[in-house]
Design a protein around this motif. Sequence first.
Motif, mmCIF file in Angstrom:
data_model
loop_
_atom_site.group_PDB
_atom_site.id
_atom_site.type_symbol
_atom_site.label_atom_id
_atom_site.label_comp_id
_atom_site.label_asym_id
_atom_site.label_seq_id
_atom_site.Cartn_x
_atom_site.Cartn_y
_atom_site.Cartn_z
ATOM 1 N N MET A 1 0.835 -1.180 0.000
ATOM 2 C CA MET A 1 0.000 0.000 0.000
ATOM 3 C C MET A 1 0.884 1.248 0.000
ATOM 4 S SD MET A 1 -2.866 1.121 2.780
ATOM 5 C CE MET A 1 -1.977 2.141 3.929
ATOM 6 N N VAL A 2 0.582 2.182 -0.882
ATOM 7 C CA VAL A 2 1.314 3.441 -0.941
ATOM 8 C C VAL A 2 0.727 4.388 0.093
ATOM 9 C CG1 VAL A 2 1.868 5.437 -2.367
ATOM 10 C CG2 VAL A 2 1.853 3.159 -3.381
ATOM 11 N N MET A 3 1.569 4.831 1.012
ATOM 12 C CA MET A 3 1.134 5.779 2.033
ATOM 13 C C MET A 3 1.320 7.185 1.495
ATOM 14 S SD MET A 3 2.423 4.054 5.477
ATOM 15 C CE MET A 3 2.271 2.307 5.651
ATOM 16 N N LEU A 4 0.322 8.024 1.741
ATOM 17 C CA LEU A 4 0.320 9.363 1.178
ATOM 18 C C LEU A 4 0.412 10.437 2.254
ATOM 19 C CD1 LEU A 4 -2.536 8.792 -1.428
ATOM 20 C CD2 LEU A 4 -0.059 8.677 -1.816
ATOM 21 N N ILE A 5 0.863 11.608 1.830
ATOM 22 C CA ILE A 5 0.946 12.771 2.703
ATOM 23 C C ILE A 5 0.575 13.994 1.877
ATOM 24 C CG2 ILE A 5 3.414 13.159 2.261
ATOM 25 C CD1 ILE A 5 3.632 13.944 5.273
ATOM 26 N N ARG A 6 -0.032 14.978 2.516
ATOM 27 C CA ARG A 6 -0.349 16.219 1.806
ATOM 28 C C ARG A 6 0.947 16.904 1.375
ATOM 29 N NH1 ARG A 6 -2.180 19.982 4.971
ATOM 30 N NH2 ARG A 6 -2.986 21.289 3.309
ATOM 31 N N SER A 7 0.903 17.505 0.202
ATOM 32 C CA SER A 7 2.080 18.189 -0.318
ATOM 33 C C SER A 7 2.476 19.397 0.535
ATOM 34 C CB SER A 7 1.867 18.591 -1.776
ATOM 35 O OG SER A 7 0.677 19.330 -1.928
ATOM 36 N N ALA A 8 1.633 19.792 1.451
ATOM 37 C CA ALA A 8 2.002 20.851 2.401
ATOM 38 C C ALA A 8 3.236 20.451 3.208
ATOM 39 C CB ALA A 8 0.835 21.152 3.344
ATOM 40 N N SER A 9 3.522 19.154 3.251
ATOM 41 C CA SER A 9 4.715 18.691 3.961
ATOM 42 C C SER A 9 5.996 19.206 3.313
ATOM 43 C CB SER A 9 4.748 17.161 4.023
ATOM 44 O OG SER A 9 4.856 16.622 2.712
ATOM 45 N N LEU A 10 5.891 19.733 2.092
ATOM 46 C CA LEU A 10 7.063 20.274 1.392
ATOM 47 C C LEU A 10 7.235 21.775 1.622
ATOM 48 C CD1 LEU A 10 6.739 18.367 -2.000
ATOM 49 C CD2 LEU A 10 8.169 17.807 -0.021
ATOM 50 N N THR A 11 6.412 22.352 2.485
ATOM 51 C CA THR A 11 6.532 23.777 2.779
ATOM 52 C C THR A 11 7.954 24.096 3.225
ATOM 53 O OG1 THR A 11 4.214 23.952 3.398
ATOM 54 C CG2 THR A 11 5.694 25.662 4.242
#
Length: 136
Positions: A1-11
């Motif tokens: 399963m691919v775990m995802l994170i909001r791209s806000a984590s790249l702030t």
Amino acid sequence: MVMLIRSASLTGFAEVARSLGLDPLQQLREVDISPASLQQVDLKIPAMAVVRLLESAATATGAEDFGLRMARTRQPSNLGPLALLLREEPTLRKALEALQSYLSVHTDALSLSLEEANGVALIREVHASFGNLSAR
């Protein structure tokens, strides 16, 4: 399963990368993250790719504190709708319980558990296991 994170984590990623002499767009391409992720904070991107990106950037720059440098720029708003929910909770305990319940809105690669014993509350952060970081 691919775990995802909001791209806000790249702030803060682009700014820190540039300040250390890295091309942030090239770094993103190397780990297959769309450059749009730097502009659109609500995209869901693979958490493993973010881990690889930060590890690669820290290695390339020699800045072991690369992630901490990014963290300096963070605001509660980086959590998006989750921040609004937490802000409205009447107590810290309720906010932590809401965070535990709804953290998956931000990422499914991290979870929290709240434990209490002998009048001491403990917050445990549980990270997903990503195995071999060099694997794609």
